[in-house]
Design an enzyme around this catalytic site. Structure first.
Site, short mmCIF file in Angstrom:
data_model
loop_
_atom_site.label_atom_id
_atom_site.label_comp_id
_atom_site.label_asym_id
_atom_site.label_seq_id
_atom_site.Cartn_x
_atom_site.Cartn_y
_atom_site.Cartn_z
N ASP A 1 4.69 -8.64 -4.62
CA ASP A 1 4.62 -10.09 -4.45
C ASP A 1 3.39 -10.67 -5.16
O ASP A 1 3.46 -11.75 -5.74
CB ASP A 1 4.61 -10.46 -2.96
CG ASP A 1 6.01 -10.39 -2.38
OD1 ASP A 1 6.94 -10.86 -3.05
OD2 ASP A 1 6.18 -9.85 -1.28
N GLU B 1 -1.03 -10.18 -0.82
CA GLU B 1 0.10 -10.35 -1.75
C GLU B 1 0.23 -11.80 -2.19
O GLU B 1 1.10 -12.15 -2.96
CB GLU B 1 1.40 -9.82 -1.14
CG GLU B 1 1.69 -10.30 0.27
CD GLU B 1 2.88 -9.61 0.90
OE1 GLU B 1 3.69 -8.99 0.20
OE2 GLU B 1 3.00 -9.69 2.14
N CYS C 1 0.12 -0.86 -1.34
CA CYS C 1 1.44 -0.36 -0.96
C CYS C 1 2.54 -0.96 -1.84
O CYS C 1 3.71 -0.72 -1.62
CB CYS C 1 1.72 -0.61 0.51
SG CYS C 1 1.62 -2.35 0.94
N HIS D 1 14.35 -5.29 -3.66
CA HIS D 1 14.43 -4.31 -2.57
C HIS D 1 15.52 -3.26 -2.75
O HIS D 1 15.41 -2.16 -2.24
CB HIS D 1 14.51 -5.02 -1.21
CG HIS D 1 13.17 -5.53 -0.81
ND1 HIS D 1 12.79 -6.82 -1.05
CD2 HIS D 1 12.09 -4.90 -0.32
CE1 HIS D 1 11.54 -6.96 -0.67
NE2 HIS D 1 11.08 -5.82 -0.23
C1 PEP Z 1 4.66 -6.03 -1.86
O1 PEP Z 1 4.92 -7.24 -1.86
O2 PEP Z 1 4.01 -5.45 -2.75
C2 PEP Z 1 5.13 -5.18 -0.74
C3 PEP Z 1 4.75 -3.94 -0.64
O3 PEP Z 1 6.00 -5.73 0.14
P1 PEP Z 1 7.55 -5.95 -0.13
O4 PEP Z 1 7.92 -5.22 -1.37
O5 PEP Z 1 8.26 -5.45 1.08
O6 PEP Z 1 7.62 -7.44 -0.29
MG MG Z 2 5.68 -8.31 -0.14
#
Ligand code: PEP
Ligand code: MG
Length: 574
Positions: free
Chosen positions: A457, A433, A504, A191
């Site tokens: 994920d 995911e 996403c 993140h």
């Molecule tokens: C993902 O897991 O691809 C996602 C978009 O969510 P995050 O990165 O917030 O886990």
């Molecule tokens: Mg995720």
């Protein structure tokens, strides 16, 4: 002599500035018997006074660089430092036990922390425990004669070097001064890397040992495209850097021209390019970069930026701001995805062996449904201000989706019975995911309104490779045919039921993946704002039927990530 260190390129761009090491020093305390307790008490008082001056100084700078609200935490710290009861107990420990000031201070503060942390129904006092630990660090550092980093006091251009940066560390960095960051650990989808992209700061993660290689104030060049840090650059390095930075700026200017253009392939296939946001403040970047929608609003940052659970009204205001800001374009809001690397101190979540496989996201929402219901009510009330889509994170089973949807329907009905207006066109979908959901996509597609593929994920769970761990980052293989087949399964399942499929995760803006995703029929691509225009530029050059052929080969003939990369190159050569 300049020296190069490589890592994982996590956010585009170049920077050339001094190092600021955001590294915690070793504050291990040794308990020793002292001859002269009076002298220890004097040392203690000097350390407290020094810390007091330091906190005042940090507070002043923090007000200027981050604002009054962010700086208020230092008031709490000053109060703890000045607390007479605590000082008295430390003095007593020094006198009665005849021990050194640092050991006495550690002992007494430990007692306070244990006491406050045990107050489970009093989150305010639990937070004070964290403040005491912060203050203690400062006093111990002063007693031990070591320096502590103070990122909120940064007031000149720097490159942050850290072992790791938590999302809340990253959020506190002032973009005017922080020109880039480089960390020892982390992967492209950790993140901190995602935050760097939304802040438009170049970043390199997973270098292994950058923190050992550089000292404070040393000049470095950060190349966020190649994932390279040049330590103590030569004149020649600086010339090369300047040239590359200029070329990058020119490329960006070219992309900029596509800001108001539609997203269509060379053969006229219309696609949707959306942006990912963490807070309403990020919306500006999505619009500035020509985003046509918001494909992922990570609402957990609303919870993380706060000292306690955000109220329904606070959430309503944030959702309304985003919906109105998008002017009728769709906004996919993901319900709270706490857990994994996104912690929430006031929720008092258990320490887990495998937090990424633990109590998180929808699992918490279904278990502590009052939190979930508050969020859903805020969303439902805000729905009249735009085009809202709600998405549940980390769905593994159909039952979880049904349970979450049932709670949503209950809250909707309650609000309507209270006479509150709610939009009738809200779509409700899921993040795909977890591989189990991707495999069973045909069953899910009958019940959800849409899918959004969370590849960050999905890849970590499919490959069993922690997205934060650079030692296994070679397994982050977005083009591996196994991943592509999961993605294709989800897209086809959606289309068979007349639903749409988006993505996403970071793969949506990956320039090698985009031709494959276009070929597989993905409808919506949502990414960091800074990737939108270069993706539009790429899509304009692609022929969708040729990309279908590419995807077919990648899915059915290729056997590895590398083979697929080679195919993409072959099919996209001018
Ligand atoms: C993902 O897991 O691809 C996602 C978009 O969510 P995050 O990165 O917030 O886990
Ligand atoms: Mg995720």
């Amino acid at each position: 002599m300049s020296k190069k260190i490589t890592g994982i390129a996590a956010s585009d761009g170049y920077a050339h500035a001094k190092v600021y090491r955001l590294i915690e020093p070793d504050l291990t305390v040794e308990k020793i018997k002292v001859e002269d307790p009076k002298a220890e008490i004097e040392r203690l008082n000097r350390a407290i006074a020094e810390s007091q001056t330091e906190i005042e100084r940090i507070r002043e700078i923090a007000v200027e660089s981050l604002g009054e609200e962010e700086a208020q935490v230092f008031d709490a710290h000053a109060m703890i430092l000045a607390d007479p009861e605590m000082a008295e107990q430390v003095e007593e420990a020094i006198n009665n036990e005849g021990i050194n000031a640092e050991a006495a201070y550690e002992e007494v503060t430990n007692n306070f922390v244990t006491l406050f942390e045990a107050m489970e129904d009093n989150p305010y006092m639990q937070e004070r425990a964290a403040d005491i630990l912060d203050v203690r660090k400062r006093v111990l550092a002063s007693l031990l004669g070591v320096d502590l980093p103070n990122p909120s006091t940064i007031n000149e251009e720097v490159v942050i070097v850290a072992h790791d940066l938590t999302p809340s560390d990253t959020a506190q960095l002032n973009k005017d001064f922080v020109k880039a960051f480089v960390t020892n650990i982390g992967g492209r989808t950790s993140h901190s890397a995602i935050m760097a992209r939304s802040l438009e700061i170049p970043a390199i993660v997973g270098t292994g040992n950058i923190s050992k290689e550089v000292s404070n104030g040393e000049m470095v060049i950060v190349d966020g495209i190649e994932g390279e840090v040049v330590i103590d650059p030569s004149e020649e390095d600086v010339t090369t850097y300047n040239k590359k930075a200029d070329e990058f700026a020119e490329l960006k200017a070219e992309w900029e021209k596509l800001k108001d253009e539609p997203t269509v392939t060379a053969d006229g296939k219309q696609l949707e390019l959306a942006g990912n946001i963490g807070t309403p403040r990020d919306l500006e970047a999505v619009l500035d970069h020509g985003g046509e929608a918001v494909g992922l609003y990570r609402t957990e940052f609303l919870y993380m930026d706060s000292q306690e659970l955000p109220t329904e009204d606070e959430q309503y205001e944030a959702y309304k701001e985003v919906l109105e800001g998008m002017n009728g374009q769709s906004v996919v809001v993901r319900t709270m995805d706490i857990g994994g690397d996104k912690e929430l101190p006031y929720l008092d979540l258990p320490d887990e062996m495998n937090p990424f496989l633990g109590y998180r996201a929808i699992r918490i929402s279904l278990d502590q449904d009052e939190i979930f219901r508050t969020q859903l009510r805020a969303l439902l009330r805000a729905s009249v201000h735009g085009n809202l889509r709600i998405m549940f994170p980390m769905i593994a089973t159909l039952q979880e989706f049904r349970d979450a949807k049932a709670i949503y329907e209950e809250e909707k009905e309650k609000l309507q019975n209270e006479g509150v207006e709610v939009s009738e066109s809200i779509q409700v979908g899921i993040m795909v995911e977890i591989p189990a959901a991707a495999v069973l996509a045909d069953q899910f597609a009958k019940e959800v309104d849409f899918f959004s593929l969370g590849t960050n994920d999905l890849i970590q769970y499919s490959m069993a490779a922690d997205r934060m761990n650079e030692q296994v980052s070679y397994l982050y293989q977005p083009y591996n045919p196994s991943i592509l087949r999961l993605i294709k399964n989800v897209i086809d399942a959606a289309h068979a039921e007349g639903k749409w499929a988006g993505m996403c995760g970071e793969v949506a803006g990956d320039q090698t993946a985009v031709p494959l995703l276009v070929g597989m029929g993905l409808d919506e691509f949502s990414m960091s704002a800074t990737s939108i225009l270069k993706t539009r530029s790429l899509m304009k050059r692609l022929d969708s039927s040729k990309m279908e052929e590419l995807a077919d080969k990648a899915l059915n003939e290729a056997t590895s990530n590398e083979e697929v990369m080679a195919l993409v190159e072959e099919y996209t050569k001018e």
